[in-house]
Design an enzyme around this catalytic site. Structure first.
Site, PDB file in Angstrom:
ATOM      1  N   GLU A   1      -1.603  -4.827  -1.858  1.00  0.00           N
ATOM      2  CA  GLU A   1      -1.320  -5.779  -0.786  1.00  0.00           C
ATOM      3  C   GLU A   1      -1.569  -7.239  -1.157  1.00  0.00           C
ATOM      4  OE1 GLU A   1       0.316  -5.283   1.929  1.00  0.00           O
ATOM      5  OE2 GLU A   1       0.324  -3.093   2.073  1.00  0.00           O
TER       6      GLU A   1
ATOM      7  N   ASP B   1     -10.151  -0.581   3.295  1.00  0.00           N
ATOM      8  CA  ASP B   1      -9.001  -1.110   4.015  1.00  0.00           C
ATOM      9  C   ASP B   1      -9.407  -1.453   5.441  1.00  0.00           C
ATOM     10  OD1 ASP B   1      -6.366  -1.482   5.117  1.00  0.00           O
ATOM     11  OD2 ASP B   1      -5.551  -0.062   3.679  1.00  0.00           O
TER      12      ASP B   1
ATOM     13  N   ASP C   1      -4.000   3.577   7.856  1.00  0.00           N
ATOM     14  CA  ASP C   1      -2.708   3.951   7.250  1.00  0.00           C
ATOM     15  C   ASP C   1      -2.427   5.434   7.451  1.00  0.00           C
ATOM     16  OD1 ASP C   1      -2.349   1.332   6.430  1.00  0.00           O
ATOM     17  OD2 ASP C   1      -3.296   1.659   4.496  1.00  0.00           O
TER      18      ASP C   1
ATOM     19  N   HIS D   1       0.803  -1.223   0.000  1.00  0.00           N
ATOM     20  CA  HIS D   1       0.000   0.000   0.000  1.00  0.00           C
ATOM     21  C   HIS D   1       0.835   1.272   0.000  1.00  0.00           C
ATOM     22  CE1 HIS D   1      -4.507   0.903   0.937  1.00  0.00           C
ATOM     23  NE2 HIS D   1      -4.039   1.637  -0.050  1.00  0.00           N
TER      24      HIS D   1
ATOM     25  N   HIS E   1      -7.257  -0.965   7.732  1.00  0.00           N
ATOM     26  CA  HIS E   1      -6.425  -0.012   8.465  1.00  0.00           C
ATOM     27  C   HIS E   1      -6.606   1.403   7.914  1.00  0.00           C
ATOM     28  CE1 HIS E   1      -4.466  -4.000   8.267  1.00  0.00           C
ATOM     29  NE2 HIS E   1      -4.170  -3.789   9.537  1.00  0.00           N
TER      30      HIS E   1
ATOM     31  N   ASP F   1      -6.884  -6.586   2.367  1.00  0.00           N
ATOM     32  CA  ASP F   1      -7.382  -6.839   3.720  1.00  0.00           C
ATOM     33  C   ASP F   1      -8.680  -6.104   4.042  1.00  0.00           C
ATOM     34  OD1 ASP F   1      -6.745  -4.239   4.704  1.00  0.00           O
ATOM     35  OD2 ASP F   1      -4.804  -4.884   5.444  1.00  0.00           O
TER      36      ASP F   1
ATOM     37  N   HIS G   1       4.036   1.049   4.570  1.00  0.00           N
ATOM     38  CA  HIS G   1       2.720   0.853   3.963  1.00  0.00           C
ATOM     39  C   HIS G   1       1.612   1.318   4.899  1.00  0.00           C
ATOM     40  CE1 HIS G   1       1.746  -3.533   5.522  1.00  0.00           C
ATOM     41  NE2 HIS G   1       2.187  -2.760   6.475  1.00  0.00           N
TER      42      HIS G   1
ATOM     43  N   ASP H   1      -7.506  -2.352  -0.783  1.00  0.00           N
ATOM     44  CA  ASP H   1      -6.541  -3.229  -0.116  1.00  0.00           C
ATOM     45  C   ASP H   1      -7.170  -4.609   0.035  1.00  0.00           C
ATOM     46  OD1 ASP H   1      -5.012  -4.548   2.009  1.00  0.00           O
ATOM     47  OD2 ASP H   1      -4.152  -2.586   2.455  1.00  0.00           O
TER      48      ASP H   1
END
Length: 309
Positions: A273, A126, A130, A99, A128, A230, A143, A228
């Site tokens: 990712e 995502d 980030d 990412h 997260h 995830d 990332h 992403d």
């Protein structure tokens, strides 16, 4: 359906975290027939291949946990150039890569949007936020910093300045379920729209997305989507080094992409990712390609159903 000219940009960025494997992501998408899938939907494709990073220059950070700083800066530099050029010619799809590639892809798109006197919006799909910076990360993994850079936080002195930071009110994060205390504090004081999985459980995924898209449409904005792996539940998308249980389901993810297609607002896309080394018979790469197809107009009855049992 309006035909698009899709520009595939392979970005084998693998410097943003310790666990290696994302450098294989671009070729995994190609193996999963991303080009053929897009063409079957009536769009045209130019594949620029896997681009190289810019020349690395010495870089140091006071946070000694940060690793691969010079390499990540080099990737951000080249991706910014390719992004600004590609978005002027068509619909760029960045095939990642971890990412940290968004440090460059969003910066380039933001500069182009500013040149067109249009606001840029970012949809961050995502687990997260980030939202770290090189100075605040306690893992040293860059990332986890692109949204900090994109939104104009301090702490990126080694990077080229984010000449057109994306205002917090133009950012929407959906799918959050792994946010540390420092990121929570940053979110609390900002106008970023942050939608976690509990909110999705209680209210559904369509409502916050539609509300955000209405904001984009109201001001003729450009919309960059960063997807992403995830964001998805690891039961359907295992090929990621940052698995977090409780992610978006198959239908929730496709619903998001179908809504995005219907909005006709998306102007660029990150696919990030994907670590093929962790995949199961290519199922994650294939799902990410299928989600891209939904964004580009494929509906559920147009899609073959595949069993992995």
């Amino acid at each position: 359906m309006t035909s698009r000219h899709c520009i595939l940009i392979g970005a084998p960025v693998d410097s943003g975290k310790h666990r290696k494997g994302c450098l294989m992501g671009p070729d995994a998408y190609r193996t999963a027939r991303i080009t053929e899938t897009i063409i079957e939907l009536g769009h045209s494709v130019t594949d620029l291949g896997n681009i190289p990073p810019a020349e690395q220059k010495p870089a140091e950070c006071s946070n000694t946990l940060v690793h691969s700083l010079a390499e990540t800066i080099a990737w951000a530099e080249t991706l910014k150039f390719y992004a600004q050029d590609a978005v002027s010619k068509g619909f760029p799809i960045f095939l990642g890569g971890d990412h940290s590639l968004s440090l460059g892809s969003v910066a380039g798109v933001a500069d182009y949007a500013a040149d067109q006197d249009r606001p840029l919006f970012v949809l961050w799909l995502d687990a997260h936020t980030d939202l770290h910076t090189p100075l605040t990360t306690d893992s040293g993994n860059l990332h986890g910093t692109p949204m900090g850079y994109i939104s104009g936080l301090d702490g990126f002195d080694n990077f080229a300045p984010m000449t057109n930071p994306v205002p917090a009110e133009n950012i929407c994060m959906i799918g959050l379920r792994s946010v540390d205390m420092a990121e929570k504090a940053t979110l609390k004081g900002s106008d970023i729209t942050a939608v976690d999985m509990r909110s999705i459980d209680e209210n559904g995924i369509a409502r916050p997305l539609t509300t955000f898209l209405e904001k984009v449409a109201a001001v003729n904005g450009m919309l960059h989507v960063s997807l992403d792996v995830d964001f998805l539940d690891p039961s359907i998308a295992p090929a990621v080094g940052t698995t977090v249980p409780g992610g978006a389901t198959f239908r929730e993810a496709h619903h998001v992409m179908e809504i995005l297609h219907e909005s006709a607002l998306v102007t660029s896309l990150d696919l990030v990712e994907l670590n093929p080394f962790l995949d199961e018979r290519g199922r994650t790469a294939s799902l990410m390609v299928d989600l891209t197809a939904s964004l580009l107009g494929r509906r559920v009855f147009d899609r073959d159903t595949t069993s992995y049992s």
